[in-house]
Design a protein around this motif. Structure first.
Motif, PDB file in Angstrom:
ATOM      1  N   THR A 162       0.808  -1.220   0.000  1.00 21.46           N
ATOM      2  CA  THR A 162       0.000   0.000   0.000  1.00 21.46           C
ATOM      3  C   THR A 162       0.837   1.264   0.000  1.00 21.46           C
ATOM      4  OG1 THR A 162      -0.138  -0.075   2.423  1.00 21.46           O
ATOM      5  CG2 THR A 162      -1.899  -1.150   1.188  1.00 21.46           C
ATOM      6  N   LEU A 163       2.133   1.173   0.342  1.00 16.70           N
ATOM      7  CA  LEU A 163       3.002   2.349   0.382  1.00 16.70           C
ATOM      8  C   LEU A 163       4.289   2.069  -0.374  1.00 16.70           C
ATOM      9  CD1 LEU A 163       2.763   3.461   4.144  1.00 16.70           C
ATOM     10  CD2 LEU A 163       1.682   4.567   2.181  1.00 16.70           C
ATOM     11  N   ASP A 164       4.758   3.056  -1.138  1.00 17.31           N
ATOM     12  CA  ASP A 164       6.037   2.966  -1.820  1.00 17.31           C
ATOM     13  C   ASP A 164       7.061   3.767  -1.020  1.00 17.31           C
ATOM     14  OD1 ASP A 164       8.189   2.819  -3.480  1.00 17.31           O
ATOM     15  OD2 ASP A 164       7.247   3.781  -5.203  1.00 17.31           O
ATOM     16  N   LEU A 165       8.005   3.055  -0.390  1.00 19.73           N
ATOM     17  CA  LEU A 165       9.021   3.694   0.442  1.00 19.73           C
ATOM     18  C   LEU A 165      10.366   3.781  -0.260  1.00 19.73           C
ATOM     19  CD1 LEU A 165       8.176   1.807   3.762  1.00 19.73           C
ATOM     20  CD2 LEU A 165       7.380   4.062   3.061  1.00 19.73           C
ATOM     21  N   SER A 166      10.412   3.428  -1.553  1.00 23.93           N
ATOM     22  CA  SER A 166      11.670   3.471  -2.278  1.00 23.93           C
ATOM     23  C   SER A 166      12.166   4.912  -2.371  1.00 23.93           C
ATOM     24  CB  SER A 166      11.508   2.876  -3.676  1.00 23.93           C
ATOM     25  OG  SER A 166      10.458   3.518  -4.371  1.00 23.93           O
TER      26      SER A 166
END
Length: 533
Positions: A162-166
């Protein structure tokens, strides 16, 4: 640790307690057939928990269950392996919040690989999440963040974080040019091109509606009730009426009739009835009392030792000498452990089992032209091979018969921390006629005459994931994806082979972009790229 009928470890520390668990193996006995509540590691309280280099296998509940009774705890799972648990690999929930990081770990063979439950903030980094029912999932109020470097593929449903932390892309660079013209020097600064802003609002993406899951009925004949139930669940079918009838000419306690034929495709959760060659079991109260007195079909745990004897009962105090001797006295889903170094002889695995070298130099020397381990287990069953050294003592000069691991049939196969050297055939050869999932991690194959790892299927779908393998100096191929197979390759080194990668027939070879190929006489096939997620 060998828990039976209980959780492996429960962490119930004080509010400022910091706990570290490192270098452990937790094998539930026997490996679960149906979901339950017993877990490998359960975190109920404490400020922090760190789990490192730990294997958790076969529990009825989750491998790691993070459900603390207070808010704000932090849990880290690093460099670990969570496989064949009957509820999930890692499950986290806490309405008021809990933070979990899963990194550089293998999660496979679970109904759900990683679940971010209500209130949990779960992050995944550098993990391999394959061969699960659902790879990653969230509940309402949970978040699952990714750093964009995970190998998430080959699950029935991969799921989506659900989240893109890249990390964000670097800012546009500024190029400074010094131009010499008559007169004074002029410095021209040219900013990097920036695309103009969109003038048309971007339409919202059309939501992707997952295809309904269908039930492809597995072959159940020859399986026990628990094995049949697990095979149906993995195929998205359901267990229907169970009948018991003693019949001559069939294996006692095994299925010999199923109401829907194998290979048929039906809607999800279609019920399949079975008939078992046995008398109708006693009422539950009597059955439970009988289960406490004995384990039907053999011991849950057996042991081998370099100084043991196959005439022994294969207990810890009276171990057997060979894996073959111990297997004959091990119940379905049980575990065979090595107590000390030794050469434990070739073995044919014909039942669901875990064979673990226990951290010792657990050696299996093959006979000339033979294989060290042959896996010929019933369809739909699970086999795990861990911590073994497979050798052909005479080495090889030309391709021929004899593999380190030769897989004929089975359901799921996990091979971890295994070396295979000097075989005339392949280090690992998978030639299955039915649908099979194999996950090979930390496997080293060297000095063979045919292939490092070769896969092909004469029927059904063969799916193989290779993670952190080292395939060196093999005479023909490093990796071969033969007919009927899908092979995925990640974080592996393939060096000094005649040909690095090859395909045959309709075989498919895919690779993440983190493999290293060097010194091969030919590169061979170009694998289809897989994106890190």
């Amino acid at each position: 640790m060998l828990p039976v009928g209980t959780n492996g470890i429960v962490v119930n520390a004080g509010p400022t307690g910091d706990v570290v668990l490192r270098g452990l193996t937790l094998d539930y006995g026997p490996v679960c057939a149906t979901p339950g509540t017993l877990t490998g590691i359960r975190f109920t309280s404490g400020r922090s928990l760190r789990i490192e280099d730990t294997t958790i296998h076969g529990f009825p509940g989750a491998g790691v269950d993070v459900e603390p009774n207070a808010d704000g705890a932090t849990v880290t799972v690093a460099g670990s392996r969570l496989s064949d648990n009957c509820t999930g690999g890692l499950v986290a929930r806490r309405a008021g919040g809990v933070n979990v990081l899963l990194s550089d770990s293998l999660v496979s063979g679970n109904p759900t690989g990683v679940l971010a439950g209500t209130g949990a903030a779960v992050r995944i980094a550098g993990d391999t999440i394959v061969a699960n029912g659902t790879g990653v999932a969230t509940e309402t109020g949970g978040t699952l963040g990714t750093y964009g470097d995970n190998r998430l593929a080959g699950n029935l449903l991969d799921g989506t974080p659900t989240l893109d932390l890249s990390p964000p892309p670097p800012p546009p660079t500024v190029v400074t040019n010094t131009v010499t013209v008559p007169g004074p020097t002029v410095t021209v600064t040219t900013p990097a091109a920036v695309p103009p802003p969109a003038t048309v609002p971007t339409p919202k993406p059309t939501p992707v509606v997952p295809k309904p899951v269908s039930c492809r009925v597995p072959r159940l004949t020859g399986l026990t009730l628990s094995q049949a139930s697990k095979a149906l669940a993995k195929a998205h079918c359901a267990l229907g009426a169970v009948r018991y009838r003693v019949a001559h000419g069939h294996r006692a306690g095994r299925v010999y009739v199923q109401t829907v034929k194998a290979g048929a495709t039906r809607t999800g959760r279609t019920k399949v009835g079975i008939t078992i060659d046995a008398r109708k079991p006693a009422p539950k109260a009597k059955a439970k009392a009988r289960a406490k007195a004995a384990i039907v079909g053999g011991a849950t745990r057996t042991w081998v030792s370099g100084s043991g004897s196959d005439l022994n009962p294969c207990s810890r105090l009276a171990p057997c000498q060979t894996f073959a001797g111990a297997l004959s006295k091990t119940g379905d889903g049980g575990t065979i452990d090595a107590l000390d170094p030794g050469d434990f002889g070739p073995v044919t695995v014909n039942a669901p089992v875990t064979i673990d070298g226990g951290g010792w130099p657990a050696r299996i020397a093959a006979a000339p032209g033979g294989s060290a381990i042959t896996v010929n287990a019933p369809a739909g069953t699970a086999v795990t091979l861990r911590g073994l050294q497979l050798v052909n003592p005479g080495g090889c000069t030309v391709p021929g018969a004899g593999d380190g691991i030769h897989v004929i049939s089975g359901g799921t196969l996990h091979v971890e921390n295994v070396t295979a050297t000097g075989f005339a055939g392949s280090g690992v050869s998978l030639q299955t006629p039915t649908a099979t999932q194999a996950v090979l991690q930390n496997v080293r194959v060297a000095d063979g005459c045919t292939a490092g790892i070769a896969a092909q299927s004469t029927g059904g779908a063969l799916s193989v994931t290779i993670d952190r393998a080292s395939l060196d100096r093999d005479g023909t191929f490093g990796v071969l994806a033969g007919a009927g197979s899908l092979v995925r390759l990640g974080r592996s080194e393939i060096a000094d082979n005649a040909t690095a990668l090859a395909t045959a027939g309709d075989g498919v070879l895919q690779a993440w972009g983190d493999n290293h190929l060097r010194g091969n006489a030919a590169l061979g096939a170009t694998p289809a790229p897989l994106a890190l997620r």
